[in-house]
Design an enzyme around this catalytic site. Structure first.
Site, short mmCIF file in Angstrom:
data_model
loop_
_atom_site.label_atom_id
_atom_site.label_comp_id
_atom_site.label_asym_id
_atom_site.label_seq_id
_atom_site.Cartn_x
_atom_site.Cartn_y
_atom_site.Cartn_z
N GLU A 134 0.73 -1.27 0.00
CA GLU A 134 0.15 0.12 0.17
C GLU A 134 0.70 1.19 -0.04
O GLU A 134 1.86 1.49 0.62
CB GLU A 134 -1.17 0.08 1.06
CG GLU A 134 -2.24 0.73 0.96
CD GLU A 134 -3.29 -0.27 0.01
OE1 GLU A 134 -3.22 0.14 -1.41
OE2 GLU A 134 -3.72 -1.15 0.34
N HIS A 135 0.47 2.25 -0.78
CA HIS A 135 1.39 3.28 -0.93
C HIS A 135 2.82 3.38 -1.44
O HIS A 135 3.47 3.88 -0.99
CB HIS A 135 1.24 4.20 0.30
CG HIS A 135 -0.08 4.95 0.66
ND1 HIS A 135 -0.33 5.87 -0.04
CD2 HIS A 135 -1.19 4.56 1.41
CE1 HIS A 135 -1.94 6.38 0.31
NE2 HIS A 135 -2.15 5.31 1.03
N THR A 136 2.93 2.28 -2.19
CA THR A 136 4.16 1.80 -2.89
C THR A 136 4.18 2.39 -4.47
O THR A 136 5.13 2.35 -4.97
CB THR A 136 4.53 0.41 -2.70
OG1 THR A 136 3.65 -0.31 -3.23
CG2 THR A 136 4.68 0.06 -1.08
N SER A 154 -13.39 2.28 -7.06
CA SER A 154 -14.74 2.33 -7.64
C SER A 154 -14.31 3.43 -8.88
O SER A 154 -14.97 3.15 -9.90
CB SER A 154 -15.75 3.01 -6.88
OG SER A 154 -15.34 4.27 -6.23
N SER A 155 -13.59 4.42 -8.65
CA SER A 155 -13.26 5.23 -9.77
C SER A 155 -12.46 4.45 -10.96
O SER A 155 -12.80 4.76 -12.13
CB SER A 155 -12.39 6.58 -9.36
OG SER A 155 -11.68 6.40 -8.10
N GLU A 211 -7.16 10.21 -14.13
CA GLU A 211 -7.24 10.68 -12.78
C GLU A 211 -6.12 11.98 -12.50
O GLU A 211 -6.61 13.12 -11.77
CB GLU A 211 -6.53 9.76 -11.90
CG GLU A 211 -7.36 8.65 -11.47
CD GLU A 211 -8.48 8.73 -10.48
OE1 GLU A 211 -8.46 9.77 -9.74
OE2 GLU A 211 -9.60 8.07 -10.38
N ASP A 242 -4.54 0.87 -9.12
CA ASP A 242 -5.82 0.68 -9.28
C ASP A 242 -6.46 0.29 -10.80
O ASP A 242 -7.12 -0.55 -11.19
CB ASP A 242 -6.67 1.76 -8.98
CG ASP A 242 -6.37 2.26 -7.33
OD1 ASP A 242 -5.54 1.38 -6.81
OD2 ASP A 242 -6.74 3.22 -6.96
C1 GLA Z 1 -5.06 4.79 -4.20
C2 GLA Z 1 -4.40 5.08 -5.39
C3 GLA Z 1 -3.40 4.08 -5.85
C4 GLA Z 1 -2.53 3.67 -4.54
C5 GLA Z 1 -3.40 3.60 -3.41
C6 GLA Z 1 -2.55 3.29 -2.03
O1 GLA Z 1 -6.15 3.70 -4.50
O2 GLA Z 1 -5.24 5.31 -6.59
O3 GLA Z 1 -2.67 4.28 -6.92
O4 GLA Z 1 -1.61 4.58 -4.40
O5 GLA Z 1 -4.14 4.66 -3.12
O6 GLA Z 1 -1.80 2.00 -2.24
#
Ligand code: GLA
Length: 350
Positions: free
Chosen positions: A30-32, A114-115, A147, A159
């Site tokens: 996550e957040h990588t 969802s987006s 985005e 995503d």
């Molecule tokens: C959101 C962003 C992704 C990712 C996550 C965290 O979903 O759209 O690109 O950074 O947060 O892992």
């Protein structure tokens, strides 16, 4: 209810193209993805469906099953509310004529993409309508561009890549620097449970862009292109305070994803628990109620591990549970969560 039927009910003729795409849940990493790191998402059964047709005017007419009003957006404009997700896809795909669009989605908002599902479904429908030469990776990257340029969230690639390329049966390991990817089976004897914490995501956009700026600053100070290039938290000694904390999350999270490959369910679960602690304490993207829900899951005998998933600041949590036990776990944990927090959570997957 089929989206095509609703399109016809609203616009009076059948759509020319209909396509759908799933939401995703991220198990680890996550957040990588905006620092070139590794992620391990899987698709969820919930999908966004987009139906499109030409309307012969210079104005797009956008309808959603969940919003009573029609949005009218001149060709070449962005529009408001949910419009930018569609008009961004139209613009970047070179659409020069008015389209009617109808959206139906059962992907819950808050951590389950969802987006991205909406963008990927829209781009798939455009690909069908105009026979666009767009492979699944290029399509995902166009969604990311939507985005960045139309929605204003500086997201990574996870995503849209997951929505475009993942299935619901396996995890998809993505190297977000090279975009190399391969399917990874879930640990034997385990299944995925996803709960919505019922906590709305506040400040998600500003908090997200701020975290991104902080880790970009950290990698600049360390003299590396991206934190992906730092393999060990011991190599973060040149940083201090909040930047060190943020960087420690990214570096340790990348290591957790790599360690999870081939791990058994118990070890995979421990890595998820460690990921939650890191997101809560170092990255500070959790929420007290989410922490309560995660703690209840982690304490359940049938749960291998649990953590917040997605961008954070509220939203969904994911747990790895003993195969066949997901419903039992959800039924045990959700009432306890309500007693503690006063918030109703919801089961999303299975
Ligand atoms: C959101 C962003 C992704 C990712 C996550 C965290 O979903 O759209 O690109 O950074 O947060 O892992």
């Amino acid at each position: 209810m089929k989206a095509g039927e609703n399109y016809e009910a609203v616009f009076g003729s059948p759509p020319e193209a209909v396509a759908s795409a799933p939401g995703r849940v991220n198990l680890l990493g996550e957040h990588t993805d905006y620092q070139g790191g590794f992620v391990l998402p899987t698709a969820i059964p919930q999908r966004a469906t987009v139906s499109l047709g030409r309307n012969g005017t210079n104005t797009h007419v956008l309808r959603s099953a969940s919003v009573p009003l029609a949005l009218h957006v001149p060709v070449g404009s962005v529009g408001e509310s949910f419009a930018p997700y569609l008009t961004g896809c139209f613009e970047l795909s070179g659409v020069t004529e008015g389209l009617n669009a109808f959206i139906a989605s059962d992907v819950p908002s808050g951590g389950l993409s969802s987006s991205a599902a909406l963008e990927v479904a829209t781009l798939r429908a455009l690909r069908e309508l105009y026979n666009l030469e767009l492979d699944d990776v290029a399509l995902a990257l166009r969604g990311v561009q939507v985005e960045h340029e139309f929605v204003g969230v500086l997201c990574g690639v996870m995503d849209q890549m997951a929505s475009s390329l993942a299935d619901t049966r396996t995890l998809l390991l993505i190297d977000t620097r090279t975009l190399e990817r391969r399917p990874v089976p879930l640990p034997a004897g385990a299944e995925v449970l996803v709960l919505d914490s019922g906590v709305p995501r506040r400040l998600a956009e500003s908090g997200y862009n701020e975290r991104r700026a902080q880790v970009e600053e950290a990698s600049r100070l360390l003299g590396v292109a991206q934190l992906r290039d730092v393999l060990n938290v011991a190599d973060l000694d040149g940083l201090h305070g909040i930047l060190k904390q943020r960087a420690r999350h990214v570096v340790s999270e990348n290591a957790r994803v790599l360690e999870a490959l081939g791990a058994d369910a118990a070890h995979f679960g421990e890595l998820m628990n460690a990921s939650h602690a890191s997101l809560r304490d170092d990255y500070e993207v959790s929420h007290p109620n989410v922490d309560q829900l995660v703690a209840l899951l982690q304490a359940h005998a049938q749960v291998y591990g649990a953590r917040i998933t997605g961008a954070g600041f509220g939203g969904a949590v994911v747990a790895l549970v003993r195969e066949g036990a997901a419903l039992e776990v959800a039924q045990a944990v959700l009432p306890l969560y309500y007693q503690q927090s006063g918030v109703w959570g919801m089961r999303v997957v299975p």
